[in-house]
Design a protein around this motif. Structure first.
Motif, PDB file in Angstrom:
ATOM      1  N   SER A  79       0.836  -1.211   0.000  1.00 35.55           N
ATOM      2  CA  SER A  79       0.000   0.000   0.000  1.00 35.55           C
ATOM      3  C   SER A  79       0.871   1.261   0.000  1.00 35.55           C
ATOM      4  O   SER A  79       2.082   1.196   0.229  1.00 35.55           O
ATOM      5  CB  SER A  79      -0.897   0.017   1.242  1.00 35.55           C
ATOM      6  N   ASP A  80       0.237   2.403  -0.180  1.00 32.51           N
ATOM      7  CA  ASP A  80       0.960   3.676  -0.149  1.00 32.51           C
ATOM      8  C   ASP A  80       1.397   4.053   1.265  1.00 32.51           C
ATOM      9  O   ASP A  80       2.169   4.992   1.449  1.00 32.51           O
ATOM     10  CB  ASP A  80       0.090   4.795  -0.739  1.00 32.51           C
ATOM     11  N   LEU A  81       0.911   3.325   2.279  1.00 28.05           N
ATOM     12  CA  LEU A  81       1.359   3.592   3.654  1.00 28.05           C
ATOM     13  C   LEU A  81       2.861   3.381   3.789  1.00 28.05           C
ATOM     14  O   LEU A  81       3.501   3.936   4.667  1.00 28.05           O
ATOM     15  CB  LEU A  81       0.638   2.660   4.646  1.00 28.05           C
ATOM     16  N   SER A  82       3.433   2.541   2.918  1.00 29.77           N
ATOM     17  CA  SER A  82       4.877   2.251   2.992  1.00 29.77           C
ATOM     18  C   SER A  82       5.631   2.953   1.850  1.00 29.77           C
ATOM     19  O   SER A  82       6.677   2.465   1.421  1.00 29.77           O
ATOM     20  CB  SER A  82       5.109   0.732   2.942  1.00 29.77           C
ATOM     21  N   SER A  83       5.116   4.104   1.391  1.00 25.59           N
ATOM     22  CA  SER A  83       5.686   4.749   0.194  1.00 25.59           C
ATOM     23  C   SER A  83       7.157   5.137   0.325  1.00 25.59           C
ATOM     24  O   SER A  83       7.831   5.358  -0.674  1.00 25.59           O
ATOM     25  CB  SER A  83       4.849   5.979  -0.197  1.00 25.59           C
ATOM     26  N   GLY A  84       7.674   5.191   1.550  1.00 27.94           N
ATOM     27  CA  GLY A  84       9.097   5.529   1.717  1.00 27.94           C
ATOM     28  C   GLY A  84       9.985   4.302   1.896  1.00 27.94           C
ATOM     29  O   GLY A  84      11.170   4.444   2.227  1.00 27.94           O
ATOM     30  N   VAL A  85       9.439   3.117   1.674  1.00 29.55           N
ATOM     31  CA  VAL A  85      10.183   1.878   1.972  1.00 29.55           C
ATOM     32  C   VAL A  85      10.451   1.095   0.694  1.00 29.55           C
ATOM     33  O   VAL A  85       9.511   0.701  -0.010  1.00 29.55           O
ATOM     34  CB  VAL A  85       9.360   0.976   2.946  1.00 29.55           C
ATOM     35  N   THR A  86      11.721   0.852   0.388  1.00 27.39           N
ATOM     36  CA  THR A  86      12.038  -0.038  -0.739  1.00 27.39           C
ATOM     37  C   THR A  86      13.378  -0.732  -0.508  1.00 27.39           C
ATOM     38  O   THR A  86      14.237  -0.216   0.218  1.00 27.39           O
ATOM     39  CB  THR A  86      12.015   0.720  -2.091  1.00 27.39           C
ATOM     40  N   GLY A  87      13.523  -1.899  -1.095  1.00 28.36           N
ATOM     41  CA  GLY A  87      14.774  -2.660  -0.994  1.00 28.36           C
ATOM     42  C   GLY A  87      14.962  -3.337   0.354  1.00 28.36           C
ATOM     43  O   GLY A  87      16.029  -3.862   0.660  1.00 28.36           O
ATOM     44  N   GLU A  88      13.910  -3.352   1.187  1.00 29.11           N
ATOM     45  CA  GLU A  88      14.015  -3.845   2.564  1.00 29.11           C
ATOM     46  C   GLU A  88      13.672  -5.320   2.702  1.00 29.11           C
ATOM     47  O   GLU A  88      12.919  -5.870   1.902  1.00 29.11           O
ATOM     48  CB  GLU A  88      13.031  -3.075   3.458  1.00 29.11           C
ATOM     49  N   VAL A  89      14.188  -5.908   3.783  1.00 22.76           N
ATOM     50  CA  VAL A  89      13.699  -7.212   4.237  1.00 22.76           C
ATOM     51  C   VAL A  89      12.981  -6.947   5.556  1.00 22.76           C
ATOM     52  O   VAL A  89      13.599  -6.512   6.533  1.00 22.76           O
ATOM     53  CB  VAL A  89      14.860  -8.204   4.451  1.00 22.76           C
ATOM     54  N   HIS A  90      11.677  -7.155   5.561  1.00 22.95           N
ATOM     55  CA  HIS A  90      10.851  -6.839   6.736  1.00 22.95           C
ATOM     56  C   HIS A  90      10.436  -8.152   7.427  1.00 22.95           C
ATOM     57  O   HIS A  90       9.786  -9.001   6.809  1.00 22.95           O
ATOM     58  CB  HIS A  90       9.618  -6.064   6.262  1.00 22.95           C
ATOM     59  N   PHE A  91      10.841  -8.302   8.680  1.00 22.62           N
ATOM     60  CA  PHE A  91      10.545  -9.551   9.399  1.00 22.62           C
ATOM     61  C   PHE A  91       9.139  -9.540  10.006  1.00 22.62           C
ATOM     62  O   PHE A  91       8.763  -8.577  10.666  1.00 22.62           O
ATOM     63  CB  PHE A  91      11.565  -9.771  10.518  1.00 22.62           C
TER      64      PHE A  91
END
Ligand code: NAD
Length: 260
Positions: free
Chosen positions: A233-245
């Protein structure tokens, strides 16, 4: 307004209603998205049809990720039926069973290549084929596991494949960033699914995680689904290239809980 209202996305990797991809598709639908599903082969088709009916999904298309012609047909079908998409979920992995038991040192070249093709290259090729029908600002999500960076019994070649998958996410994030398209990996804790049943002693891994994670429980596909939906969603618009646990915090542990 719901978080995913007006968004259309493709979810690859539903085998049945225990699949992680099902949990993600369900959360996206609940938040207002239009979801498209694929099925790997005719054997799995009836199960995916059942899921599609339950979720109110209009179209399911065939997709074996090792078949380029099916990837091309998928893009053509989506373009014809929907135009462009706003999100993509890659929830696909496979390694021959014999490579997921015994010792890693015994991994055969063929099993190694199969694991890398189906579990890693498939993400790169899906993105290559579907990028032209993705809207700017779209979001892509793949599924990974802690076995990429730590030893997990029997995970073997799949751990190496997940390490390559996570590295691919970082490289793809830079290429796709030009169009503000984001890509992230969600690292799920162990969950009993069809794919997990191929991993030796999986029930021991489940028990160990439950006992030793901060939350002292295993995660559910609904919990993974909700976090996956956030990353799409756009809620995470500042997040890329991450590994989210999403693993009840298991990955932070340095040693088992100390009970005096
Ligand atoms: P699952 O069996 O429900 O899903 C795996 C999917 O991969 C199936 O839908 C299957 O059809 C698909 N697939 C395999 N080979 C394919 C091919 N050639 N073409 C198209 N599709 C193909 O199991 P799951 O646990 O939901 O797995 C989904 C993802 O989650 C995988 O990447 C897995 O490694 C990852 N994951 C699982 C766990 C877990 O404990 N279950 C934990 C972390 C990450």
């Amino acid at each position: 307004m719901s978080v995913m209202e007006g968004k259309i996305g493709l979810v690859v990797g539903v085998a049945n209603n225990r699949s992680i991809a099902y949990g993600i598709a369900k959360a996206c639908k609940r938040e207002g998205a239009e979801v498209i599903l694929t099925y790997q082969n005719d054997k799995l088709k009836p199960r995916v049809e059942k899921v599609a009916n339950e979720l109110g999904v209009k179209h399911i298309y065939p997709l074996d990720v090792s078949k380029e012609e099916e990837l091309i047909a998928l893009r053509e079908n989506i373009e014809k039926d929907y135009g462009k998409i706003d999100f993509l979920v890659h929830s696909v992995a496979f390694a021959p069973r014999e490579a997921l038991d015994g010792k890693f040192i015994d991994t055969k070249k063929e099993a190694f290549n199969t694991a890398m093709e189906i579990s890693v290259y498939s993400l790169i090729e899906l993105v290559q084929k579907l990028e032209p029908i993705m809207n700017d600002g779209a979001s892509i999500l793949t599924l990974t596991y802690l076995g990429s960076t730590r030893y997990i019994p029997h995970y073997n070649v799949m751990g190496v494949a997940k390490a390559a998958l996570e590295a691919s996410v970082r490289y793809l994030a830079v290429d796709l960033g030009e169009r503000k398209i984001r890509i992230n990996a969600l690292s799920a804790g162990p969950i009993k699914t069809l794919a997990a049943s191929g991993i030796g002693d999986f029930s021991e891994i489940l028990k160990y995680n439950e006992k030793n994670s901060p939350l002292m429980k295993n995660v559910t596909i609904d919990e993974v689904g909700n976090s996956g939906m956030y990353l799409l969603s756009d809620l995470s618009s500042g997040v890329t290239g991450e590994v989210h646990f999403v693993d009840s915090g298991y990955n932070i542990m340095g040693m088992p809980r100390y009970d005096k």
